[in-house]
Design a protein around this motif. Structure first.
Motif, PDB file in Angstrom:
ATOM      1  N   GLU A 114       5.522  -0.933  -4.580  1.00 38.21           N
ATOM      2  CA  GLU A 114       5.354  -1.881  -5.681  1.00 38.21           C
ATOM      3  C   GLU A 114       6.477  -2.912  -5.598  1.00 38.21           C
ATOM      4  OE1 GLU A 114       5.029   0.341  -9.291  1.00 38.21           O
ATOM      5  OE2 GLU A 114       3.277   1.459  -8.585  1.00 38.21           O
ATOM      6  N   LYS A 115       6.431  -3.867  -6.491  1.00 36.33           N
ATOM      7  CA  LYS A 115       7.349  -5.012  -6.340  1.00 36.33           C
ATOM      8  C   LYS A 115       8.646  -4.793  -7.141  1.00 36.33           C
ATOM      9  CE  LYS A 115       3.882  -8.513  -5.293  1.00 36.33           C
ATOM     10  NZ  LYS A 115       2.741  -7.588  -5.116  1.00 36.33           N
ATOM     11  N   TYR A 116       9.363  -3.746  -6.761  1.00 38.22           N
ATOM     12  CA  TYR A 116      10.673  -3.573  -7.404  1.00 38.22           C
ATOM     13  C   TYR A 116      11.687  -3.004  -6.405  1.00 38.22           C
ATOM     14  CZ  TYR A 116       9.548   1.433  -8.022  1.00 38.22           C
ATOM     15  OH  TYR A 116       9.218   2.745  -7.815  1.00 38.22           O
ATOM     16  N   ILE A 117      12.932  -3.395  -6.649  1.00 40.37           N
ATOM     17  CA  ILE A 117      14.074  -2.820  -5.929  1.00 40.37           C
ATOM     18  C   ILE A 117      14.593  -1.696  -6.808  1.00 40.37           C
ATOM     19  CG2 ILE A 117      16.375  -3.268  -4.984  1.00 40.37           C
ATOM     20  CD1 ILE A 117      14.279  -4.992  -3.633  1.00 40.37           C
ATOM     21  N   LEU A 118      14.939  -0.578  -6.180  1.00 40.19           N
ATOM     22  CA  LEU A 118      15.454   0.565  -6.935  1.00 40.19           C
ATOM     23  C   LEU A 118      16.944   0.729  -6.649  1.00 40.19           C
ATOM     24  CD1 LEU A 118      14.840   3.104  -8.683  1.00 40.19           C
ATOM     25  CD2 LEU A 118      14.454   4.335  -6.524  1.00 40.19           C
ATOM     26  N   SER A 119      17.707   0.906  -7.734  1.00 36.93           N
ATOM     27  CA  SER A 119      19.129   1.226  -7.592  1.00 36.93           C
ATOM     28  C   SER A 119      19.356   2.588  -8.236  1.00 36.93           C
ATOM     29  CB  SER A 119      19.977   0.155  -8.286  1.00 36.93           C
ATOM     30  OG  SER A 119      21.309   0.595  -8.422  1.00 36.93           O
ATOM     31  N   VAL A 120      19.968   3.501  -7.508  1.00 35.90           N
ATOM     32  CA  VAL A 120      20.211   4.847  -8.035  1.00 35.90           C
ATOM     33  C   VAL A 120      21.689   5.161  -7.890  1.00 35.90           C
ATOM     34  CG1 VAL A 120      19.640   7.307  -7.817  1.00 35.90           C
ATOM     35  CG2 VAL A 120      17.903   5.573  -7.292  1.00 35.90           C
ATOM     36  N   GLY A 121      22.274   5.709  -8.948  1.00 37.87           N
ATOM     37  CA  GLY A 121      23.679   6.123  -8.842  1.00 37.87           C
ATOM     38  C   GLY A 121      24.398   5.955 -10.167  1.00 37.87           C
ATOM     39  N   ARG A 122      25.575   6.597 -10.226  1.00 36.20           N
ATOM     40  CA  ARG A 122      26.402   6.456 -11.430  1.00 36.20           C
ATOM     41  C   ARG A 122      26.729   4.975 -11.628  1.00 36.20           C
ATOM     42  NH1 ARG A 122      31.248   8.265 -10.329  1.00 36.20           N
ATOM     43  NH2 ARG A 122      30.878   8.689  -8.135  1.00 36.20           N
ATOM     44  N   PRO A 136      18.810 -13.508  -9.733  1.00 41.28           N
ATOM     45  CA  PRO A 136      18.329 -14.891  -9.861  1.00 41.28           C
ATOM     46  C   PRO A 136      17.993 -15.535  -8.516  1.00 41.28           C
ATOM     47  CG  PRO A 136      20.233 -14.548 -11.264  1.00 41.28           C
ATOM     48  CD  PRO A 136      20.105 -13.319 -10.416  1.00 41.28           C
ATOM     49  N   ILE A 137      18.580 -15.043  -7.430  1.00 36.99           N
ATOM     50  CA  ILE A 137      18.275 -15.576  -6.095  1.00 36.99           C
ATOM     51  C   ILE A 137      17.003 -14.937  -5.554  1.00 36.99           C
ATOM     52  CG2 ILE A 137      19.120 -15.709  -3.705  1.00 36.99           C
ATOM     53  CD1 ILE A 137      21.967 -15.660  -4.836  1.00 36.99           C
ATOM     54  N   VAL A 138      16.808 -13.668  -5.881  1.00 38.30           N
ATOM     55  CA  VAL A 138      15.664 -12.921  -5.349  1.00 38.30           C
ATOM     56  C   VAL A 138      14.365 -13.495  -5.940  1.00 38.30           C
ATOM     57  CG1 VAL A 138      14.574 -10.631  -5.281  1.00 38.30           C
ATOM     58  CG2 VAL A 138      17.055 -10.845  -5.043  1.00 38.30           C
ATOM     59  N   GLN A 139      13.299 -13.482  -5.133  1.00 42.18           N
ATOM     60  CA  GLN A 139      11.990 -13.996  -5.585  1.00 42.18           C
ATOM     61  C   GLN A 139      11.643 -13.459  -6.982  1.00 42.18           C
ATOM     62  OE1 GLN A 139      10.112 -16.205  -4.379  1.00 42.18           O
ATOM     63  NE2 GLN A 139      10.645 -16.419  -2.220  1.00 42.18           N
ATOM     64  N   PRO A 140      11.151 -14.326  -7.859  1.00 39.02           N
ATOM     65  CA  PRO A 140      11.019 -13.937  -9.269  1.00 39.02           C
ATOM     66  C   PRO A 140      10.000 -12.826  -9.545  1.00 39.02           C
ATOM     67  CG  PRO A 140      10.137 -16.145  -8.878  1.00 39.02           C
ATOM     68  CD  PRO A 140      10.833 -15.735  -7.630  1.00 39.02           C
ATOM     69  N   PHE A 141       9.106 -12.563  -8.617  1.00 38.41           N
ATOM     70  CA  PHE A 141       8.134 -11.489  -8.873  1.00 38.41           C
ATOM     71  C   PHE A 141       8.708 -10.106  -8.526  1.00 38.41           C
ATOM     72  CE2 PHE A 141       7.288 -13.435  -4.736  1.00 38.41           C
ATOM     73  CZ  PHE A 141       7.401 -12.352  -3.889  1.00 38.41           C
ATOM     74  N   ILE A 142       9.931 -10.073  -7.987  1.00 41.26           N
ATOM     75  CA  ILE A 142      10.572  -8.787  -7.673  1.00 41.26           C
ATOM     76  C   ILE A 142      11.410  -8.340  -8.868  1.00 41.26           C
ATOM     77  CG2 ILE A 142      12.287  -7.651  -6.178  1.00 41.26           C
ATOM     78  CD1 ILE A 142       9.741  -8.155  -4.682  1.00 41.26           C
ATOM     79  N   TYR A 167      11.350   6.477  -6.071  1.00 44.44           N
ATOM     80  CA  TYR A 167      11.632   6.254  -4.647  1.00 44.44           C
ATOM     81  C   TYR A 167      10.337   5.924  -3.898  1.00 44.44           C
ATOM     82  CZ  TYR A 167      16.516   7.992  -4.314  1.00 44.44           C
ATOM     83  OH  TYR A 167      17.885   8.134  -4.395  1.00 44.44           O
ATOM     84  N   ALA A 168       9.311   6.710  -4.176  1.00 47.44           N
ATOM     85  CA  ALA A 168       8.062   6.615  -3.408  1.00 47.44           C
ATOM     86  C   ALA A 168       7.430   5.227  -3.516  1.00 47.44           C
ATOM     87  CB  ALA A 168       7.089   7.683  -3.881  1.00 47.44           C
ATOM     88  N   LYS A 169       7.612   4.574  -4.658  1.00 41.48           N
ATOM     89  CA  LYS A 169       6.903   3.307  -4.881  1.00 41.48           C
ATOM     90  C   LYS A 169       7.800   2.070  -4.778  1.00 41.48           C
ATOM     91  CE  LYS A 169       3.631   5.576  -7.964  1.00 41.48           C
ATOM     92  NZ  LYS A 169       3.366   5.919  -9.370  1.00 41.48           N
ATOM     93  N   ALA A 170       9.084   2.293  -4.519  1.00 42.76           N
ATOM     94  CA  ALA A 170       9.995   1.134  -4.476  1.00 42.76           C
ATOM     95  C   ALA A 170       9.694   0.264  -3.263  1.00 42.76           C
ATOM     96  CB  ALA A 170      11.433   1.625  -4.418  1.00 42.76           C
ATOM     97  N   PHE A 171       9.927  -1.024  -3.423  1.00 36.08           N
ATOM     98  CA  PHE A 171       9.798  -1.915  -2.264  1.00 36.08           C
ATOM     99  C   PHE A 171      10.969  -1.666  -1.304  1.00 36.08           C
ATOM    100  CE2 PHE A 171      10.963  -5.919  -0.163  1.00 36.08           C
ATOM    101  CZ  PHE A 171       9.813  -6.113   0.584  1.00 36.08           C
ATOM    102  N   ALA A 172      12.153  -1.485  -1.883  1.00 41.75           N
ATOM    103  CA  ALA A 172      13.359  -1.172  -1.107  1.00 41.75           C
ATOM    104  C   ALA A 172      14.351  -0.529  -2.052  1.00 41.75           C
ATOM    105  CB  ALA A 172      13.959  -2.439  -0.491  1.00 41.75           C
ATOM    106  N   VAL A 173      15.355   0.133  -1.485  1.00 42.04           N
ATOM    107  CA  VAL A 173      16.380   0.778  -2.309  1.00 42.04           C
ATOM    108  C   VAL A 173      17.719   0.109  -2.034  1.00 42.04           C
ATOM    109  CG1 VAL A 173      17.623   2.935  -2.765  1.00 42.04           C
ATOM    110  CG2 VAL A 173      15.142   2.961  -2.414  1.00 42.04           C
TER     111      VAL A 173
END
Lengths: 448, 361
Positions: free
Chosen positions: B176-184, B199-205, B250-256
């Motif tokens: 899907e169209k999201y970046i995932l960040s995981v961590g404290r 703001p630099i990343v494409q607006p649909f992400i 994790y399974a659906k993220a575009f990138a981590v």
């Protein structure tokens, strides 16, 4: 005093280094490369930097382990090089932890980014060293930092050395707090940046005037004035512009703005690269107009190459003999002054200026001469530095005991409370935290 | 089989890789028939001077035997657990107290140039060297950790990568169209870099942030940044999520995204790879660079807002490339034995100190 097997004094040398044969823009790394072979004839040298790579044949360590290396085999002299660059941050920090001789290449530090030394109590610590009767400052207080002037760094310099007289003058004018042994701060001195021994003055011939420039496109380097002058020059010319990759785009845009097209951008600024380039040019431009920074060692390299050098009469070059360079008064007529000089050089003038420049540089700045002066300075300092280090060792012991005392104080109430609530009935008395902690402090030698 | 204690120090009310590591190790030791328990003391810093007391407390513990049951082996994990005295002490080092080592003289260290801080730093380094040298077996969770130990303390050790906590449960789905960040959420993890790059990343992400605050004020700061850049519709703070939800994310993220400053190891990197996702990390991210290769299974970028933002856009513009990177990451994790098989090596290493000790189960 000599401790090495060969009877040499031991010298700890803290500086950024050119590692793995890679050239760098660091003035400290450049000076180290030129001077260390000379100094090694007189001292047993160990190097400290912010990494783990070895440098040539010298024992090389990470600065974090300096205290352990010193403890195992004490140094007679500790020497730092400090410049306005992030790569020197470790020097900036460590010179307050093991003060020594500091060779300042800058006294205003604008490149360190966010204040790296949080809540530094250096003023209080310095006062306490100078007057042991004073108390340690309170812990945990937010302390104000002053910058970008190197007040802290100059205060912790047991003996300050300056590679340019303008910084030295600022130090004498502005830096009031000094480290002292028995109330007497060491005398500060100037020592120029070195240039290689036996620099060549030969250059290839060309049909056009070849102009060398090694500043960035930022305003204080006066690239816009240089370009404006070149845009108006009637004679054929070529500009050799030595810069860093990150500066290239800005430089190209600026050149396009002035419609200067005869340019060769040489990427990878370093003293060595400039020395190579100076064999291909007819005139060198060093019109720095700023209280920050200095044109050396690039200017000295140009002078040694017998080039007529255009230099701003402001700041660092103020000390140069007036007949050894072409003076530029900063301001509105700057570009026309540059243009006039360029025309005169095209007409064959100013060869004498180049000869005098070379003579001046060879008399003052070759590595063997600078090393000779530095050796004399170090030897002169050694016995007094030994007395300082003894006083500093005592100061460190006091700091150590204060930390242990604070730790015991912290332990007392916390574990005393546990004892009262949980253990009193079993043990008959509250746990004595000090009794628990103190033997372990003894084991690790923290109470010495 | 042996009686083993796993030693852990943690900041109460927080949860991170250390908790996962200790739990997984205990599970695997038990699975192999050992009698296992843990000893955990709270870790507190600041004040810095209290570190000496915490060392002393661990040092003062008597872990020789309990109720007539002899402890055959203690496994220390991180500072200051390795200060325990025991004739059979193994170390699986998560990290030392980094503000006196690699973080010293930088923005992530609270050690100033106060001579007392310097005295304390030297005390701690000397004590570390002494206590770790007592260990019969020295290992660390990554090459980064082991190299620090060798460089700063002169002690050699083995690298034992911790296999992933959820074994083969990681899966990959249509991105899907999201970046995932995981961590404290704390300064050194640099989630703010990713957020400010949005703001630099494409607006649909979009950006989904999993994790709880580990430093006072960090969450407020991140939310302020979100508001400041008008990112409320694109950034989601999910807090702590359960295992199933995490696997799903994790399974659906575009990138981590995982670009801490000089990370020790970073489960997140490998969890992302196991889920077939490309990993976005920084050039100075330490342990993650042992696994992420630029352009192969992720992006290794300049840790700047521009570097991260434009790097992610390059991936967004080449989704097939992103998919291929994810697959290569998945292949790497499988081949490196980080899903299940790696545990034999870890347990064999850590229990090698036991020699011929055997007790009835």
């Amino acid at each position: 005093m000599p401790r090495s097997a060969e009877g040499k004094l031991r010298l700890a040398w803290f500086s950024p280094l050119n590692l793995g044969g890679q050239d760098s823009i660091s003035v400290s790394a450049y000076a180290s490369e030129l001077l260390l072979p000379h100094l090694a004839q007189h001292f047993e040298i160990e190097l400290f930097h912010n990494g783990f790579e070895q440098h040539q044949d010298f024992p090389t360590h990470h600065y974090v382990s300096a205290y352990a290396v010193d403890r195992a085999n004490p140094f007679d002299l500790v020497f730092y090089q400090l410049e306005d660059a992030r790569t020197s941050n470790f020097v900036r920090v460590h010179l307050g932890q093991m003060p020594g001789l500091v060779w300042f290449h800058d006294i205003i530090f604008t490149s360190f980014g966010p204040e790296p030394i949080l809540n530094s109590p250096w003023q209080y610590a310095l006062r306490k060293f100078n007057d042991p009767k004073l108390e340690w400052p309170e812990r945990g207080e937010e302390l104000e930092q002053f910058g970008p002037f190197g007040f802290r760094e100059s205060a912790w310099a047991w003996r300050a050395i300056f590679s340019n007289p303008a910084s030295h003058a600022e130090y004498r004018r502005s830096c009031g707090m000094r480290l002292s042994t028995n109330g007497m701060p060491e005398e500060s001195v100037c020592l120029p940046l070195p240039i290689p021994d036996q620099p060549t003055a030969e250059r290839s011939a060309a049909d056009v005037l070849r102009v060398g420039f090694c500043g960035s496109a930022r305003i204080e380097q006066r690239a816009h004035k240089v370009l404006q002058a070149l845009a108006e020059l009637e004679r054929p010319y070529k500009l050799y512009w030595l810069l860093e990759q990150a500066e290239r785009e800005h430089a190209m845009n600026l050149a396009a703005e002035f419609e200067v097209t005869h340019i060769e951008f040489v990427v990878g600024r370093s003293p060595r690269a400039w020395q190579g380039l100076s064999k291909q040019i007819d005139v060198a431009l060093h019109p720095l107009f700023s209280v920050y920074g200095q044109p050396d060692p690039y200017l000295a390299l140009s002078m040694a190459a017998e080039l007529p050098c255009m230099v701003t009469t402001f700041g660092a070059p103020d000390y140069l003999p007036t007949n050894a360079f072409l003076a530029i008064e900063p301001g509105q007529t700057e570009s026309s002054q540059i243009l006039d000089y360029l025309r005169q050089i095209c007409a064959g003038q100013h060869r004498q200026t180049g000869l005098r420049a070379r003579e001046y540089a060879l008399q003052r700045c070759t590595a063997s001469i600078v090393a000779r002066d530095l050796v004399a300075l170090l030897l002169d300092s050694a016995s007094r530095y030994a007395r300082f280090r003894a006083a500093w060792a005592n100061f460190e012991s006091q700091a150590r005991l204060d930390v242990a005392k604070e730790a015991l104080t912290l332990a007392g109430p916390a574990y005393g409370a546990v004892g009262k609530s949980n253990c009193e009935s079993d043990l008959g008395s509250p746990i004595n935290a000090s009794r628990l902690i103190a033997p372990i402090m003894e084991e690790f030698g923290w109470l010495k | 089989m042996a009686n083993i204690l796993v030693l852990s120090a943690k900041v109460p009310f927080t949860r991170g890789g250390q908790d996962v590591l200790v739990g997984s190790l205990m599970r695997e030791l038990k699975r192999r028939g050992h009698d296992v328990d843990s000893v955990e003391l709270p870790f507190k810093c600041p004040p810095k001077e209290g570190l000496l007391n915490q060392i002393a407390l661990w040092r003062a513990l008597d872990l020789e035997s309990f109720g007539g049951k002899k402890v055959d082996l203690v496994i220390a994990t991180k500072f200051p657990t390795y200060f325990v005295r025991h004739p059979r002490k193994a170390l699986w080092l998560v990290h030392q107290h980094r503000p006196i080592y690699d973080l010293h003289a930088g923005p992530y260290s609270d050690f100033s140039d106060d001579p007392r801080d310097e005295a304390l730093r030297r005390m701690l380094i000397d004590a570390d060297t002494k206590a770790i040298s007592e260990c019969g077996y020295v290992s660390g969770i990554s090459r980064t950790v082991i190299e620090r130990l060798r460089n700063f303390n002169g002690i050699a050790g083995q690298v034992l990568y911790p296999p992933l906590p959820m074994g083969d449960r990681y899966r990959s789905e249509e991105p899907e169209k999201y970046i995932l960040s995981v961590g404290r959420l704390c300064g050194i993890k640099r989630v703010d870099l990713m957020l400010k790059a949005m703001p630099i990343v494409q607006p649909f992400i979009k950006l989904k942030i999993v994790g709880t605050e580990d430093e006072p004020g960090v969450l407020d700061y991140l939310k302020n940044e979100t508001a400041k850049h008008n990112l409320e519709r694109r950034v989601e703070f999910l807090g702590r999520v359960d295992d199933n939800a995490l696997l799903d994310l994790y399974a659906k993220a575009f990138a981590v995204y995982y670009a801490p400053h000089n990370e020790d190891y970073g489960y997140v990197t490998l969890e992302a790879m196991a889920s077939g996702r490309p990993v976005i990390t920084g050039r100075d991210s330490g342990g993650t660079l042992e696994f992420v290769q630029h352009g192969v299974n992720g992006l290794v970028l300049e840790p700047t807002i521009d570097g991260i933002g434009h790097g992610i856009n390059s991936l967004v513009h080449a989704p097939e490339q992103a998919r291929a990177m994810g697959q290569r990451g998945r292949d790497f994790v499988t081949q490196a034995g980080l899903l299940h098989a790696g545990w034999d090596g870890v347990v064999n290493g850590l229990t090698s100190v036991l020699g011929n000790v055997r007790h009835a189960a």
